[in-house]
Design a protein around this motif. Structure first.
Motif, PDB file in Angstrom:
ATOM      1  N   THR A  90     -43.420 -12.853 -91.950  1.00  0.00           N
ATOM      2  CA  THR A  90     -44.049 -13.845 -90.924  1.00  0.00           C
ATOM      3  C   THR A  90     -43.302 -15.375 -91.005  1.00  0.00           C
ATOM      4  O   THR A  90     -43.209 -15.828 -92.289  1.00  0.00           O
ATOM      5  CB  THR A  90     -45.456 -14.177 -90.942  1.00  0.00           C
ATOM      6  N   GLU A 130     -45.362 -21.823 -83.331  1.00  0.00           N
ATOM      7  CA  GLU A 130     -44.732 -20.691 -82.795  1.00  0.00           C
ATOM      8  C   GLU A 130     -44.388 -19.641 -83.851  1.00  0.00           C
ATOM      9  O   GLU A 130     -43.943 -19.805 -84.813  1.00  0.00           O
ATOM     10  CB  GLU A 130     -43.249 -21.152 -82.238  1.00  0.00           C
ATOM     11  N   ALA A 166     -50.933 -19.313 -84.432  1.00  0.00           N
ATOM     12  CA  ALA A 166     -50.397 -19.538 -82.975  1.00  0.00           C
ATOM     13  C   ALA A 166     -51.484 -20.541 -82.231  1.00  0.00           C
ATOM     14  O   ALA A 166     -51.210 -21.266 -81.505  1.00  0.00           O
ATOM     15  CB  ALA A 166     -50.400 -18.054 -82.350  1.00  0.00           C
ATOM     16  N   SER A 167     -52.759 -20.135 -82.631  1.00  0.00           N
ATOM     17  CA  SER A 167     -53.851 -21.087 -81.954  1.00  0.00           C
ATOM     18  C   SER A 167     -53.972 -22.356 -82.588  1.00  0.00           C
ATOM     19  O   SER A 167     -54.501 -23.430 -81.817  1.00  0.00           O
ATOM     20  CB  SER A 167     -55.205 -20.508 -82.259  1.00  0.00           C
ATOM     21  N   GLU A 189     -59.310 -18.614 -91.362  1.00  0.00           N
ATOM     22  CA  GLU A 189     -59.084 -19.686 -90.565  1.00  0.00           C
ATOM     23  C   GLU A 189     -59.196 -21.075 -90.907  1.00  0.00           C
ATOM     24  O   GLU A 189     -58.592 -22.047 -90.899  1.00  0.00           O
ATOM     25  CB  GLU A 189     -59.921 -19.118 -89.250  1.00  0.00           C
ATOM     26  N   ARG A 232     -51.696 -14.633 -87.918  1.00  0.00           N
ATOM     27  CA  ARG A 232     -50.742 -14.879 -87.347  1.00  0.00           C
ATOM     28  C   ARG A 232     -51.459 -15.443 -86.068  1.00  0.00           C
ATOM     29  O   ARG A 232     -51.145 -16.429 -85.420  1.00  0.00           O
ATOM     30  CB  ARG A 232     -49.961 -13.533 -86.944  1.00  0.00           C
ATOM     31  N   ARG A 233     -52.573 -14.913 -85.601  1.00  0.00           N
ATOM     32  CA  ARG A 233     -53.199 -15.443 -84.386  1.00  0.00           C
ATOM     33  C   ARG A 233     -53.685 -16.692 -84.716  1.00  0.00           C
ATOM     34  O   ARG A 233     -53.726 -17.446 -83.609  1.00  0.00           O
ATOM     35  CB  ARG A 233     -54.443 -14.375 -84.305  1.00  0.00           C
ATOM     36  N   THR A 234     -54.257 -17.085 -85.924  1.00  0.00           N
ATOM     37  CA  THR A 234     -54.890 -18.578 -86.061  1.00  0.00           C
ATOM     38  C   THR A 234     -53.738 -19.132 -86.122  1.00  0.00           C
ATOM     39  O   THR A 234     -53.931 -20.560 -85.498  1.00  0.00           O
ATOM     40  CB  THR A 234     -55.485 -18.327 -87.565  1.00  0.00           C
ATOM     41  N   ARG A 280     -52.666  -9.804 -89.216  1.00  0.00           N
ATOM     42  CA  ARG A 280     -52.716 -10.186 -87.923  1.00  0.00           C
ATOM     43  C   ARG A 280     -53.505 -11.458 -87.726  1.00  0.00           C
ATOM     44  O   ARG A 280     -53.266 -12.118 -86.905  1.00  0.00           O
ATOM     45  CB  ARG A 280     -53.167  -9.068 -87.048  1.00  0.00           C
ATOM     46  N   PRO A 281     -54.887 -11.625 -88.187  1.00  0.00           N
ATOM     47  CA  PRO A 281     -55.856 -12.556 -88.192  1.00  0.00           C
ATOM     48  C   PRO A 281     -54.976 -13.766 -88.441  1.00  0.00           C
ATOM     49  O   PRO A 281     -55.250 -14.996 -87.813  1.00  0.00           O
ATOM     50  CB  PRO A 281     -56.942 -12.341 -88.887  1.00  0.00           C
TER      51      PRO A 281
END
Length: 626
Positions: free
Chosen positions: A232, A218, A213-214, A183, A209-211, A206-207
């Protein structure tokens, strides 16, 4: 300035070549690319994944930011796509960070069979010595630039000053190399994104992709390469745009014409850097020909410096010397290659030496190169040396295609809607342009306003020995310097006297120069010689670094940080080169052009602060009132 970042020496990558289809990095337990092909993977994941070449078409400049240069295939594939595209952007700047770069030999071995053989050979040919910090590698006459950051991506990403149009997230897998995907780093990279910036990577971690997005991206999936079903892709589309500080905005965005005051090293280097960025330049000078003032000496040295903590001076001088080395070679300027720097003791706690940049020599080895019995060991700068400043200035001006306006004295500059107008001593207009670069020496002090109070004009005299008892085998510096003149004689110098305007040669100064020459050569007594040499004046800042950047906007309150200070639009200063004009010009011109037009800055943020013309005013403001 705050605590500067201390960076250790670079540790080169160890590459396992046992499987030619997939070179591996044993330190990370991973391969550099898929067995299905490095270039095919680079094209699918990074070029197509960022919707290139379509997104750069019609653009003036397109900037790619990459984590993990690795073997360089993503850069080569992107450069190749740019070359093949008839609608390509005018300039491609590819910025890549790498903690463990390959040695030149390993890079050559990796690319021996590369289908893009010509591009790969150029990359190997320009590969820099492995020193920490940013290195600019220039291709296609400056239209393609690789800004290679050697060091930890976590340190360098926050020191970059740039807006990225596309981000390549590449590195060994998140499991094996978590630092390149966490992150903290993703946040640091996102600071370089602007609305519409795209991201692509082969990973679907996954982590990560989440970061993303946050952070306002998009995030989506796309078909992966070879045996990976998915990859990705992302696009920066934040709901709220963060406020951008005023001080880092370009000083003359969109300028297509510049007027440069000063036809010496600083002005000529600015002209070339601006020309390569698509700006037509007019260079104005009061004298009858280029390189007549401080840049008029017959020969001068260029080399880096070392200090044990690798502070801002050492880092700036190293970056500058390496930039000069590359540009002199590119322009084909004749030079005496290699430089010896004598030391009473070698700073053992400094870098022990970096192949291609600096190597420690024993007194015996240094003496053999110098052609005399030296009394001290030395550092050898193989890429340093000596050059005639006039020949360098001519090459810079010729490559820039600049228009010269000589015998034109500038008394003042005035700003209006059209930009900046230079005025003569009657107040009559000389020339107007949206961008003004003040790159003269001491003669332009009246144009610098309040800045002039921080600068010293220093007289220097150098001496010519037509028949020298010792002609140095390599340019040599220590207490004083000596350079062969190519005709059996030598130049030696130089004296330093502040605020001394006497133009005539002085016998006492000649004696001082010849005494230093005798010490360098190990002679029993200084030689006697008829009075011969040259006098010139240097412009020097108190901290012995140049002044490159914008001036404060009148009436704007002083900011707490240099990077937040609002600046006068359309004006860049590039001056205060002291006795290091040859070493500093190439990098300084490049920095000045990037500050003016907004391209990626070829220096870390901390070093931009170290050469900022407003640094002295900020220090005065911070001092408690007595």
């Amino acid at each position: 300035m705050g605590d500067h970042m201390t960076r250790g020496p670079i540790t080169p990558a160890q590459v396992d070549f046992s499987d030619p289809a997939a070179p591996a990095a044993p330190a990370f337990g991973d391969v550099y690319h898929s067995r299905a092909g490095a270039l095919a993977q680079a094209r699918h994941v990074f070029v197509d994944g960022n919707r290139l070449p379509a997104r750069w078409q019609g653009r003036e400049r397109f900037v790619v930011l990459e984590t993990g240069f690795g073997l360089g295939n993503n850069f080569l594939a992107t450069w190749d796509a740019w070359r093949q595209d008839p609608s390509r952007c005018a300039r491609l700047v590819f910025v890549s960070l790498e903690k463990h770069p390959l040695t030149r030999d390993d890079l050559a071995r990796v690319h021996a069979g590369n289908p893009l053989g010509d591009l790969a050979r150029q990359l190997v040919d320009r590969w820099p010595p492995l020193t920490p910090g940013l290195h600019t590698l220039s291709f296609e006459g400056g239209s393609v630039e690789l800004l290679l950051g050697l060091g930890d991506a976590r340190d360098l990403s926050r020191e970059l000053v740039l807006d990225a149009d596309a981000i390549y997230l590449d590195g060994f897998s998140p499991k094996l190399n978590p630092d390149l995907w966490d992150e903290w780093l993703l946040k640091s990279l996102a600071r370089h994104a602007v609305p519409g910036t795209t991201v692509a990577t082969w990973s679907i971690h996954r982590p990560m992709r989440r970061t993303l997005a946050s952070l306002g991206f998009e995030v989506g999936l796309a078909p992966g390469f070879a045996n990976k079903p998915e990859m990705t892709v992302a696009r920066f589309a934040p709901r709220h745009l963060p406020q951008r500080p005023a001080g880092r905005e370009p000083l003359a965005p969109g300028a297509r014409h510049a007027v440069i005051v000063g036809a010496g090293l600083a002005g000529a280097a600015c002209a070339l850097a601006l020309a390569r960025a698509g700006v037509a330049c007019t260079v104005v000078d009061a004298l009858a020909a280029p390189a007549q003032a401080s840049s008029g000496n017959p020969a001068g040295l260029f080399h880096g410096t070392l200090n044990p903590d690798d502070g801002p001076h050492a880092r700036f001088n190293r970056a500058a010397a390496l930039a000069t080395q590359a540009l002199l070679r590119e322009l084909g300027v004749p030079q005496q290659a290699g430089l010896l720097r004598l030391e009473t003791r070698l700073a053992q706690d400094a870098m022990v030496g970096v192949p291609g940049y600096v190597e420690p020599l024993s007194t015996e080895r240094a003496s053999a190169l110098a052609g005399t019995a030296l009394s001290h060991p030395a550092w050898l700068y193989p890429g340093g040396g000596a050059v005639a400043p006039g020949a360098y200035v001519d090459a810079l001006l010729q490559a820039s295609g600049a228009t010269l306006k000589l015998r034109t004295a500038v008394a003042a500059a005035r700003r209006d809607e059209a930009g900046w107008t230079l005025l003569d001593d009657t107040g009559g207009p000389l020339t107007t342009a949206p961008l003004l670069v003040l790159a003269g020496g001491h003669a332009q002090l009246p144009l610098l306003g309040e800045l002039a109070v921080d600068l010293t004009v220093q007289r220097g005299q150098l001496t010519h020995l037509a028949r020298a008892p010792w002609v140095p085998g390599l340019p040599i510096a220590g207490d004083g310097y000596a350079i062969a003149d190519g005709q059996g004689g030598a130049w030696c110098g130089a004296t330093t006297q502040d605020d001394d305007t006497a133009p005539e040669l002085r016998e006492a100064d000649q004696v001082e120069n010849l005494t230093r020459y005798a010490r360098l050569a190990g002679l029993v007594a200084p030689p006697r010689a008829p009075l011969a040499g040259r006098v010139a004046w240097r412009l020097i800042a108190p901290d012995r670094l140049p002044l490159i950047g914008g001036l404060a906007l009148p009436g704007a309150p002083p900011a707490a940080q240099l990077r937040l200070q609002p600046r006068l639009p359309g004006l860049v200063v590039c001056t205060g080169f002291a006795s290091r004009g040859i070493t500093w010009a190439a990098l300084a011109g490049h920095v000045a052009a990037a500050l003016a037009l907004g391209g990626p800055r070829p220096l870390e943020a901390e070093l931009l602060d170290a050469v900022d013309p407003l640094r002295f005013a900020l220090r005065r403001q911070r001092r408690p009132a007595r």
